[in-house]
Write a protein that holds these residues in place. Sequence first.
Motif, PDB file in Angstrom:
ATOM      1  N   PHE A 174     -26.059  17.050 -14.960  1.00  0.00           N
ATOM      2  CA  PHE A 174     -25.891  16.697 -13.547  1.00  0.00           C
ATOM      3  C   PHE A 174     -26.649  17.736 -12.729  1.00  0.00           C
ATOM      4  CE2 PHE A 174     -22.131  15.661 -16.049  1.00  0.00           C
ATOM      5  CZ  PHE A 174     -22.132  14.276 -15.924  1.00  0.00           C
ATOM      6  N   THR A 175     -27.655  17.278 -11.996  1.00  0.00           N
ATOM      7  CA  THR A 175     -28.530  18.253 -11.320  1.00  0.00           C
ATOM      8  C   THR A 175     -28.629  17.958  -9.820  1.00  0.00           C
ATOM      9  OG1 THR A 175     -30.465  16.910 -11.913  1.00  0.00           O
ATOM     10  CG2 THR A 175     -29.893  18.735 -13.383  1.00  0.00           C
ATOM     11  N   PRO A 176     -28.870  18.994  -9.020  1.00  0.00           N
ATOM     12  CA  PRO A 176     -28.844  18.849  -7.564  1.00  0.00           C
ATOM     13  C   PRO A 176     -30.227  18.627  -6.931  1.00  0.00           C
ATOM     14  CG  PRO A 176     -28.793  21.143  -8.108  1.00  0.00           C
ATOM     15  CD  PRO A 176     -28.951  20.406  -9.412  1.00  0.00           C
ATOM     16  N   TRP A 177     -30.202  18.569  -5.608  1.00  0.00           N
ATOM     17  CA  TRP A 177     -31.358  18.153  -4.823  1.00  0.00           C
ATOM     18  C   TRP A 177     -32.221  19.324  -4.344  1.00  0.00           C
ATOM     19  CZ3 TRP A 177     -30.311  20.990  -0.616  1.00  0.00           C
ATOM     20  CH2 TRP A 177     -28.960  21.265  -0.345  1.00  0.00           C
ATOM     21  N   ASN A 178     -31.759  20.563  -4.491  1.00  0.00           N
ATOM     22  CA  ASN A 178     -32.521  21.653  -3.855  1.00  0.00           C
ATOM     23  C   ASN A 178     -33.793  22.003  -4.614  1.00  0.00           C
ATOM     24  OD1 ASN A 178     -30.937  22.743  -5.913  1.00  0.00           O
ATOM     25  ND2 ASN A 178     -30.669  24.693  -4.862  1.00  0.00           N
ATOM     26  N   PHE A 179     -33.742  21.912  -5.971  1.00  0.00           N
ATOM     27  CA  PHE A 179     -34.946  22.014  -6.802  1.00  0.00           C
ATOM     28  C   PHE A 179     -34.884  20.826  -7.765  1.00  0.00           C
ATOM     29  CE2 PHE A 179     -34.394  26.344  -5.342  1.00  0.00           C
ATOM     30  CZ  PHE A 179     -35.683  26.706  -5.007  1.00  0.00           C
ATOM     31  N   PRO A 227     -21.599  10.186  -7.545  1.00  0.00           N
ATOM     32  CA  PRO A 227     -21.552  11.295  -8.509  1.00  0.00           C
ATOM     33  C   PRO A 227     -20.231  11.406  -9.269  1.00  0.00           C
ATOM     34  CG  PRO A 227     -22.618  12.014  -6.499  1.00  0.00           C
ATOM     35  CD  PRO A 227     -22.144  10.617  -6.245  1.00  0.00           C
ATOM     36  N   ALA A 228     -19.106  11.327  -8.544  1.00  0.00           N
ATOM     37  CA  ALA A 228     -17.807  11.519  -9.209  1.00  0.00           C
ATOM     38  C   ALA A 228     -17.540  10.411 -10.227  1.00  0.00           C
ATOM     39  CB  ALA A 228     -16.698  11.561  -8.165  1.00  0.00           C
ATOM     40  N   GLU A 229     -17.990   9.198  -9.914  1.00  0.00           N
ATOM     41  CA  GLU A 229     -17.738   8.079 -10.840  1.00  0.00           C
ATOM     42  C   GLU A 229     -18.600   8.209 -12.091  1.00  0.00           C
ATOM     43  OE1 GLU A 229     -18.356   4.484  -8.604  1.00  0.00           O
ATOM     44  OE2 GLU A 229     -16.749   4.987  -7.196  1.00  0.00           O
ATOM     45  N   ARG A 284     -25.433  16.924   6.819  1.00  0.00           N
ATOM     46  CA  ARG A 284     -24.197  17.698   6.617  1.00  0.00           C
ATOM     47  C   ARG A 284     -24.470  19.196   6.511  1.00  0.00           C
ATOM     48  NH1 ARG A 284     -24.886  14.709   1.799  1.00  0.00           N
ATOM     49  NH2 ARG A 284     -25.166  15.966  -0.063  1.00  0.00           N
ATOM     50  N   ARG A 285     -25.663  19.585   6.047  1.00  0.00           N
ATOM     51  CA  ARG A 285     -25.984  21.009   5.992  1.00  0.00           C
ATOM     52  C   ARG A 285     -26.197  21.555   7.413  1.00  0.00           C
ATOM     53  NH1 ARG A 285     -23.672  22.438   2.693  1.00  0.00           N
ATOM     54  NH2 ARG A 285     -24.151  24.534   3.303  1.00  0.00           N
ATOM     55  N   VAL A 286     -26.811  20.742   8.300  1.00  0.00           N
ATOM     56  CA  VAL A 286     -27.049  21.186   9.679  1.00  0.00           C
ATOM     57  C   VAL A 286     -25.706  21.450  10.357  1.00  0.00           C
ATOM     58  CG1 VAL A 286     -28.036  20.532  11.913  1.00  0.00           C
ATOM     59  CG2 VAL A 286     -29.182  19.835   9.798  1.00  0.00           C
ATOM     60  N   ARG A 325     -15.866  23.392 -10.925  1.00  0.00           N
ATOM     61  CA  ARG A 325     -14.486  23.542 -11.404  1.00  0.00           C
ATOM     62  C   ARG A 325     -13.922  22.187 -11.841  1.00  0.00           C
ATOM     63  NH1 ARG A 325     -12.212  28.395  -9.984  1.00  0.00           N
ATOM     64  NH2 ARG A 325     -12.911  29.225  -7.994  1.00  0.00           N
ATOM     65  N   HIS A 326     -14.199  21.168 -11.033  1.00  0.00           N
ATOM     66  CA  HIS A 326     -13.674  19.834 -11.328  1.00  0.00           C
ATOM     67  C   HIS A 326     -14.263  19.314 -12.655  1.00  0.00           C
ATOM     68  CE1 HIS A 326     -12.431  15.731 -10.907  1.00  0.00           C
ATOM     69  NE2 HIS A 326     -13.686  15.304 -10.836  1.00  0.00           N
ATOM     70  N   LEU A 327     -15.585  19.434 -12.794  1.00  0.00           N
ATOM     71  CA  LEU A 327     -16.221  18.922 -14.014  1.00  0.00           C
ATOM     72  C   LEU A 327     -15.780  19.746 -15.230  1.00  0.00           C
ATOM     73  CD1 LEU A 327     -19.840  17.983 -12.857  1.00  0.00           C
ATOM     74  CD2 LEU A 327     -17.742  16.647 -12.770  1.00  0.00           C
TER      75      LEU A 327
HETATM   76  P1  NAD Z   1     -21.797  18.800  -2.949  1.00  0.00           P
HETATM   77  O1  NAD Z   1     -20.833  19.768  -3.506  1.00  0.00           O
HETATM   78  O2  NAD Z   1     -21.310  17.488  -2.438  1.00  0.00           O
HETATM   79  O3  NAD Z   1     -22.911  18.432  -4.045  1.00  0.00           O
HETATM   80  C1  NAD Z   1     -23.619  19.423  -4.756  1.00  0.00           C
HETATM   81  C2  NAD Z   1     -24.306  18.720  -5.936  1.00  0.00           C
HETATM   82  O4  NAD Z   1     -23.310  18.290  -6.862  1.00  0.00           O
HETATM   83  C3  NAD Z   1     -25.046  17.447  -5.537  1.00  0.00           C
HETATM   84  O5  NAD Z   1     -26.234  17.360  -6.288  1.00  0.00           O
HETATM   85  C4  NAD Z   1     -24.080  16.318  -5.895  1.00  0.00           C
HETATM   86  O6  NAD Z   1     -24.745  15.121  -6.247  1.00  0.00           O
HETATM   87  C5  NAD Z   1     -23.377  16.890  -7.086  1.00  0.00           C
HETATM   88  N1  NAD Z   1     -22.008  16.385  -7.237  1.00  0.00           N
HETATM   89  C6  NAD Z   1     -21.043  16.348  -6.304  1.00  0.00           C
HETATM   90  N2  NAD Z   1     -19.891  15.861  -6.826  1.00  0.00           N
HETATM   91  C7  NAD Z   1     -20.157  15.591  -8.130  1.00  0.00           C
HETATM   92  C8  NAD Z   1     -19.382  15.089  -9.206  1.00  0.00           C
HETATM   93  N3  NAD Z   1     -18.077  14.794  -9.063  1.00  0.00           N
HETATM   94  N4  NAD Z   1     -19.984  14.937 -10.408  1.00  0.00           N
HETATM   95  C9  NAD Z   1     -21.275  15.248 -10.600  1.00  0.00           C
HETATM   96  N5  NAD Z   1     -22.064  15.745  -9.622  1.00  0.00           N
HETATM   97  C10 NAD Z   1     -21.509  15.924  -8.401  1.00  0.00           C
HETATM   98  O7  NAD Z   1     -22.545  19.546  -1.811  1.00  0.00           O
HETATM   99  P2  NAD Z   1     -23.893  19.274  -1.040  1.00  0.00           P
HETATM  100  O8  NAD Z   1     -23.595  19.160   0.413  1.00  0.00           O
HETATM  101  O9  NAD Z   1     -24.756  18.229  -1.671  1.00  0.00           O
HETATM  102  O10 NAD Z   1     -24.577  20.664  -1.324  1.00  0.00           O
HETATM  103  C11 NAD Z   1     -24.087  21.835  -0.723  1.00  0.00           C
HETATM  104  C12 NAD Z   1     -23.341  22.697  -1.663  1.00  0.00           C
HETATM  105  O11 NAD Z   1     -23.709  22.446  -2.997  1.00  0.00           O
HETATM  106  C13 NAD Z   1     -23.707  24.128  -1.370  1.00  0.00           C
HETATM  107  O12 NAD Z   1     -22.665  24.751  -0.709  1.00  0.00           O
HETATM  108  C14 NAD Z   1     -23.984  24.759  -2.702  1.00  0.00           C
HETATM  109  O13 NAD Z   1     -22.920  25.570  -3.095  1.00  0.00           O
HETATM  110  C15 NAD Z   1     -24.019  23.642  -3.677  1.00  0.00           C
HETATM  111  N6  NAD Z   1     -25.298  23.485  -4.366  1.00  0.00           N
HETATM  112  C16 NAD Z   1     -25.611  24.422  -5.281  1.00  0.00           C
HETATM  113  C17 NAD Z   1     -26.803  24.310  -5.961  1.00  0.00           C
HETATM  114  C18 NAD Z   1     -27.195  25.338  -6.985  1.00  0.00           C
HETATM  115  O14 NAD Z   1     -28.375  25.463  -7.270  1.00  0.00           O
HETATM  116  N7  NAD Z   1     -26.249  26.054  -7.595  1.00  0.00           N
HETATM  117  C19 NAD Z   1     -27.662  23.268  -5.688  1.00  0.00           C
HETATM  118  C20 NAD Z   1     -27.296  22.315  -4.735  1.00  0.00           C
HETATM  119  C21 NAD Z   1     -26.085  22.424  -4.080  1.00  0.00           C
END
Ligand code: NAD
Length: 483
Positions: A154-159, A214-216, A336-338, A240-242
Amino acid sequence: MNQPTHPAYEDPCLYIDGEFVAAEGRRTQAIVNPATGQTIGHLPHATREDLDRALAAAERAFASWRHSSPMERSRVLRRVGELSRERAQAIGRGITLEMGKPLAEAVAEVVNCAEHCEWHAEECRRIYGRVVPPRLPNVRQMVLREPVGVCAAFTPWNFPYNQAIRKIAAAIGAGCPVIIKGPEDAPSAVLAIARMFRDAGLPKGVLNVVWGVPAEVSEHLIRSPIVRKISFTGSVAVGRHLASLAGAQMKRMTMELGGHSPVLVFADADIDRAADMLATFKFRNAGQVCVSPTRFFVQEPCWDRFMERFIAKTRQIKVGDGLAPDTTMGPLAHARRVEAMGQFVEDARSRGARIETGGERLTEAGCFFAPTVISHAHDASMAMTQEPFGPIAACAPFRDLDEVLKRANALAYGLSSYAFTTSTRTALAVQNGLEAGMVNINHFGQALAETPFGGIKDSGMGSEGGTETFDGYLVTKFVTQMD
Ligand code: NAD
């Protein structure tokens, strides 16, 4: 402000069992360019049947991929490295359109990741076991390292490219299939990775890409008995949840979570150099970086000089659409970040801090927030206790080493940390004293392919990169044999 542009964008799809699957009646979600607020495409969500097909494909693929030659895995990874360099411009453009970072940063993200592919291509040929001397002459004892099985990532949007390729390269290099749920808001880079692996000859089913709520999606995949390991990059709360879901199923995990990185600027440092480097590094990717310097502790004798230069440099940052050539900081990735940035600033102000520059939203359209420097931030303020994940530098003075180490270590985060000093004694004390997975002294030298990346405390568990990179994807098997 630089002006936005209106480029073409290809609708994303799913990638399951070697096939790209378009929306075809599935639920979709809009993808929005944060520089303009315009919808640029629609992303299909995987149905439960899609997720189950991905799981079945990965399970089938594991039966053969686990026995693939390291030479074969190495060849595929090396080819993906070459393709990353060839396709970097187009992939980078997709990243900029979806999440806003300047095009040069997006392209550099892709190009730099070619090295991650090459590193894993080299290291996967060195996944050694060992022979343990036996107690009897006719016994042979061996320690084998085997792939853990199907992984869910599960990967995020920042990179969007970097975070995905590091997990995929480690899993595939170790002999594990992967099902990845990338960032729904910035999906094109993960699909570009899938195309490159297909073009490099990866067998079908070894890599699968799914999207959804994502959660589903994560719950469905983690609960499946087919998945043996999860890897997540994101916030501490979601981690923590995952982790609790995976723990209940006794599954292995790698967690790369949030940070709130302290920066210690000592009076004996090269102050001008530190201020210049930090102003550039802090606002990279609009501060939406887990290792972004966020809590600036500046020793009293150099406070005025550091702050003056740091603020001046911050004011030079050119905010705008990431596709405009002179932009050095793009929009934030979402509205939401703004909103969150506004709360950090208001809280700091209410506790008596000064907003030296920035502190406000820049335009109505797009998610632009000004690069912000807060001085005399209170240690209990939001900006000093919660990860800002945005263009905010909270600064406060300190007197001596013991005091600053205590303040730097006061939070539950433990990802990255930074110090500037010319004293070897101070540098050593900082290396030993900071509770962090990474310590950078007088430069920024982390996140290289050959060095481990990861946090301690609430910032996560496990490392990506370095010789540690396969540890999370392998299990140990002890074999003893008597003739
Ligand atoms: P968010 O917590 O809603 O989501 C963060 C990331 O987790 C997103 O990519 C999202 O798709 C994923 N995610 C959320 N719930 C999930 C779930 N139940 N199962 C699987 N993936 C899930 O927050 P956001 O507004 O998108 O991002 C802001 C926060 O996220 C920041 O405060 C930062 O801490 C964190 N973040 C961290 C990184 C990192 O590189 N560690 C990257 C992106 C976001």
